[in-house]
Write an enzyme that holds these catalytic residues in place. Structure first.
Site, mmCIF file in Angstrom:
data_model
loop_
_atom_site.group_PDB
_atom_site.id
_atom_site.type_symbol
_atom_site.label_atom_id
_atom_site.label_comp_id
_atom_site.label_asym_id
_atom_site.label_seq_id
_atom_site.Cartn_x
_atom_site.Cartn_y
_atom_site.Cartn_z
ATOM 1 N N TYR A 32 25.251 6.766 -12.711
ATOM 2 C CA TYR A 32 24.458 6.394 -11.539
ATOM 3 C C TYR A 32 23.125 7.120 -11.550
ATOM 4 C CZ TYR A 32 25.355 10.878 -9.146
ATOM 5 O OH TYR A 32 25.387 12.193 -8.802
ATOM 6 N N LYS A 143 24.847 11.898 -15.813
ATOM 7 C CA LYS A 143 24.972 11.612 -14.376
ATOM 8 C C LYS A 143 26.105 10.594 -14.198
ATOM 9 C CE LYS A 143 21.841 11.482 -10.404
ATOM 10 N NZ LYS A 143 22.402 12.595 -9.678
ATOM 11 N N GLU A 175 24.025 25.428 -11.625
ATOM 12 C CA GLU A 175 23.250 24.649 -10.652
ATOM 13 C C GLU A 175 24.059 24.550 -9.375
ATOM 14 O OE1 GLU A 175 22.749 20.584 -11.984
ATOM 15 O OE2 GLU A 175 24.694 20.586 -12.951
ATOM 16 N N LEU A 199 22.371 19.538 -14.958
ATOM 17 C CA LEU A 199 21.746 18.209 -14.961
ATOM 18 C C LEU A 199 20.228 18.367 -15.065
ATOM 19 C CD1 LEU A 199 22.339 15.096 -14.520
ATOM 20 C CD2 LEU A 199 21.499 15.494 -12.209
HETATM 21 C C1 LIG Z 1 24.721 18.121 -10.253
HETATM 22 C C2 LIG Z 1 23.317 17.823 -9.834
HETATM 23 N N1 LIG Z 1 22.337 18.650 -10.241
HETATM 24 C C3 LIG Z 1 21.057 18.445 -9.874
HETATM 25 C C4 LIG Z 1 20.701 17.382 -9.060
HETATM 26 C C5 LIG Z 1 19.260 17.186 -8.678
HETATM 27 O O1 LIG Z 1 18.704 16.143 -9.455
HETATM 28 P P1 LIG Z 1 17.465 15.294 -8.933
HETATM 29 O O2 LIG Z 1 16.364 16.264 -8.654
HETATM 30 O O3 LIG Z 1 17.150 14.388 -10.064
HETATM 31 O O4 LIG Z 1 17.906 14.581 -7.699
HETATM 32 C C6 LIG Z 1 21.681 16.505 -8.618
HETATM 33 C C7 LIG Z 1 21.332 15.381 -7.755
HETATM 34 O O5 LIG Z 1 22.142 14.688 -7.234
HETATM 35 C C8 LIG Z 1 23.024 16.727 -9.011
HETATM 36 O O6 LIG Z 1 24.017 15.909 -8.619
#
Ligand SMILES: Cc1ncc(COP(=O)(O)O)c(C=O)c1O
Length: 279
Positions: A32, A143, A175, A199
Site C-alpha cells: 500500500y 510497505k 522507527e 521504512l
Molecule cells: C513503519 C512506518 N515508518 C515510517 C512511516 C512514514 O512514512 P511517510 O513519511 O512516507 O508517510 C510510516 C508511514 O505510515 C510507517 O508506517
C-alpha cells in the site's frame, strides 16, 4: 459520498467490494501507499510511486498501472472531494486465488484506491510516546499491508496514554510503529539510516533535504536508546502527521518537556516548502 477506485471502476465506497478469496484478505499479500494532498495538490507523487515500485518488486509483483494512469486515478479521487488536504490510500494485492501459498497462481492483482480528508489534529504542542521492542518482521522497508505488529504497538501506546511507540531492535532505534524518528542534540539532528528495519519515509527524506538546504546539520546514523533518552528534542514524521514534536518519552519529559526551538525552525521550513510546492 466517498468515491473510490476499484479494479478499473469508480464507485461509491458503499458499493465497492472484493472477493473473500482475495489474497489481501487470506494472506495479507499486498502493498500500500499513503500519499498526502495539500491544498488540493498531490505531494511528492514521484517519490511515493517509486516506493510503491520498490515494494511491489520485493514481493515479485509488477505495477499494474503506469505512472500516468495512477495520476489520472488520483486526480479523479481528489476532485471528487471538497477537502483541501486529503490522504490518498492505494492498495494492490496479488488478487484472487484458491487459498494456496503459491504465488504463481495469481494473475490479476486487485487495485483499490480512495482519498479521505486529512482531519488535522493539532499536535504542535507535542505528544507522548512509549518505547517498545521492535516486534515486526525483517522486511520493514516493504510497505506491506500486513500491519498486525504495528496495530498492536499503537494499541500498547494508547493503553499508556501515548500516541506512538518508538521501536528498539538489537540495541538501536529503528522507527515508530507508523512514523520515522529524529532526535536532536545541541544543534545537530540525528536519524537512523534506512535499512531493512526502517521504512524509507517520504517525509523523512524530504525533511533531511529541507534541513540540509537550510544549513541545519542532519546525520543519518545509528541511534542508541541512551541517545534517545538524552535528546534535547525528539520528532516523529509521517505523510499525514508531518513533523510532530515528542515531549514525553516513557513518562519522562523530553528536554524541557515542551516543544523545542529546533522543531519550530524545522516545521517552519517544512510548511514553507509545502506552500511553494507544485506537482
Ligand atoms: C513503519 C512506518 N515508518 C515510517 C512511516 C512514514 O512514512 P511517510 O513519511 O512516507 O508517510 C510510516 C508511514 O505510515 C510507517 O508506517
Amino acid at each position: 459520498m466517498t468515491t473510490v477506485y476499484i479494479n478499473g471502476d469508480f464507485k461509491p465506497l458503499s458499493e465497492a467490494s472484493v472477493n473473500v478469496l482475495d489474497r489481501g484478505f487470506t494472506f495479507g499479500d499486498g502493498v500500500y501507499e499513503v500519499i498526502p494532498v495539500f491544498n488540493r495538490k498531490i505531494f511528492r507523487f514521484d517519490e511515493h510511486i517509486q516506493r510503491l515500485e520498490n515494494s511491489l518488486k520485493a514481493l515479485y509483483m509488477d505495477n499494474p498501472l503506469t505512472k500516468d494512469q495512477w495520476l489520472n486515478i488520483f486526480n479523479q479521487l481528489v476532485d471528487a472531494s471538497e477537502a483541501l488536504d486529503q490522504s490518498i490510500y492505494l492498495q494492490i494485492t496479488r488478487g484472487v486465488t484458491e487459498r494456496d501459498h503459491d504465488i504463481s497462481l495469481a494473475d490479476s492483482p486487485t487495485v483499490f484506491s480512495m482519498s479521505r480528508p486529512i482531519v488535522k489534529k493539532d499536535l504542535s504542542s507535542g505528544i507522548k510516546v512509549i518505547t517498545h521492542e521492535d516486534i515486526r518482521w525483517q522486511y520493514c522497508d516493504i510497505k506491506a499491508i500486513t500491519l498486525l505488529p504495528s496495530v498492536i504497538l499503537r494499541h500498547k501506546a494508547k493503553e499508556q496514554g501515548a500516541k506512538e511507540a518508538i521501536l528498539i531492535r538489537d540495541g538501536y532505534i529503528t522507527e515508530g510503529a507508523a512514523s520515522n524518528v529524529f532526535i536532536i542534540k545541541g544543534d545537530t539532528v540525528f536519524t537512523p539510516p534506512k535499512n531493512r528495519h526502517v521504512l524509507s519515509g517520504i517525509t523523512r527524506d524530504l525533511l533531511i533535504e529541507i534541513l540540509s538546504t537550510n544549513n541545519i546539520n542532519c546525520l543519518e546514523t545509528p541511534v542508541e536508546p541512551e541517545q534517545l533518552f538524552d535528546a534535547d528534542e525528539i520528532w516523529i514524521t509521517s505523510s499525514t502527521w508531518e513533523i510532530v514534536p515528542v515531549i514525553d518519552l516513557d513518562n519522562k519529559p523530553v528536554g524541557q518537556g515542551f516543544t523545542g526551538p529546533m522543531w519550530e525552525k524545522a516545521n517552519h521550513f517544512y510548511q514553507e516548502f509545502k506552500k511553494q510546492y507544485n506537482n
